[in-house]
Structure formats: structure tokens, C-alpha cells
Design an enzyme around this catalytic site. Structure first.
Site, PDB file in Angstrom:
ATOM      1  N   GLY A 127       0.809  -1.210   0.000  1.00  0.00           N
ATOM      2  CA  GLY A 127       0.000   0.000   0.000  1.00  0.00           C
ATOM      3  C   GLY A 127       0.840   1.255   0.000  1.00  0.00           C
ATOM      4  O   GLY A 127       1.994   1.259  -0.403  1.00  0.00           O
ATOM      5  N   SER A 128       0.225   2.302   0.514  1.00  0.00           N
ATOM      6  CA  SER A 128       0.818   3.632   0.429  1.00  0.00           C
ATOM      7  C   SER A 128       1.725   3.937   1.613  1.00  0.00           C
ATOM      8  O   SER A 128       1.875   3.143   2.536  1.00  0.00           O
ATOM      9  CB  SER A 128      -0.292   4.686   0.381  1.00  0.00           C
ATOM     10  OG  SER A 128      -0.879   4.810   1.657  1.00  0.00           O
ATOM     11  N   SER A 129       2.262   5.139   1.594  1.00  0.00           N
ATOM     12  CA  SER A 129       3.123   5.586   2.687  1.00  0.00           C
ATOM     13  C   SER A 129       2.329   5.820   3.969  1.00  0.00           C
ATOM     14  O   SER A 129       2.914   6.061   5.018  1.00  0.00           O
ATOM     15  CB  SER A 129       3.863   6.859   2.287  1.00  0.00           C
ATOM     16  OG  SER A 129       2.926   7.867   1.940  1.00  0.00           O
ATOM     17  N   GLY A 130       1.006   5.734   3.909  1.00  0.00           N
ATOM     18  CA  GLY A 130       0.180   5.857   5.108  1.00  0.00           C
ATOM     19  C   GLY A 130       0.330   4.677   6.048  1.00  0.00           C
ATOM     20  O   GLY A 130      -0.170   4.703   7.169  1.00  0.00           O
TER      21      GLY A 130
END
Length: 137
Positions: A62-65
Site C-alpha cells: 500500500g501507500s506511505s500511510g
């Protein structure tokens, strides 16, 4: 007792019951930091909490979140006690740092082929050692 050796990402010592998944974990949209539960509907751990467990998984997706959501889990008191993972990315490395839990990677043997749900695991990240006591049958 089985012993694995790995590389320290975050130091410290912790022990607890293993929670194992062979699927990568998404932070943003994949976990609920308030409960520590995996909420990604198609994930094999959907509905299961990693709170107070030794989380054994291949890595992050997924993302950097990712790191933000695991940081929120730490603040909520729902983070795992330690993490053991195979594939290092910036997401999972930063997540380990912000969770402030012992974290190891780069093992001499694949922890996913040795550790099972319910095994008792002691992580000494300072020494790069994982001690596994198999659950009773």
C-alpha cells in the site's frame, strides 16, 4: 525451542503469542488502529487483532500511510508487541520505528515456514535472536 537469527530494525525485547500471516498487510484501509484489527476484507486475518501479539508477516503493502496507521495503533495501545517480517520497504521500516516495538528482518531461515499461530515467541532484537516455543498440540 527453535532459534532464528535476524537483523535488528528496532531494538528491544518482547515476548508473546505469535500471529502469523503469509499475506502482506496494508496500513491505510487495511487495519483499524483503534482496535488493532485487520479490516481488509479479503485478507486472511480480516477481523483478527494483532494487539499484544508477535506479528509475523512477509511485509507491507500500500501507500506511505502504512506507518501512520501503525503509529496510531501504538498511540491507541493496540500495536503488536513485536514484528518479524521478510521484505523490508520504507513503509514497514518506518512503521517499526514509529511503533517503537522490537523488529527483526533478514533471517537465517524463513520465519513464515517455522512460526505458527499460537507459538510462544521471544524476540531479542538487540541480539538479533528469536526463540520459538511450539504450542502444545
Amino acid at each position: 525451542m527453535i532459534v532464528l537469527h535476524g537483523r535488528k530494525v528496532v531494538g528491544g525485547v518482547s515476548e508473546g503469542e505469535a500471529l502469523v500471516t503469509r499475506e502482506t498487510i496494508s496500513g491505510w484501509g487495511g487495519i483499524d488502529p483503534r482496535t488493532g484489527k485487520v479490516v481488509e476484507t479479503r485478507h486472511e486475518l480480516c477481523g483478527v487483532s494483532f494487539k499484544d501479539k508477535i506479528l509475523v508477516f512477509p511485509g507491507a503493502k500500500g501507500s506511505s500511510g502504512w506507518s501512520q496507521y501503525f503509529h496510531l495503533a501504538r498511540l491507541a495501545g493496540t500495536a503488536p508487541k513485536a514484528i518479524l517480517y521478510n521484505r523490508t520497504t520504507t513503509k514497514v521500516a518506518l512503521g517499526a520505528v514509529v511503533m517503537r516495538v522490537p523488529a527483526l528482518t533478514d533471517f537465517d531461515r524463513d520465519p513464515l515456514s517455522i512460526i505458527e499461530d499460537g507459538d510462544w515467541v521471544r524476540v531479542d532484537a538487540d541480539r538479533g535472536i528469536v526463540e520459538i516455543t511450539k504450542k502444545s498440540s
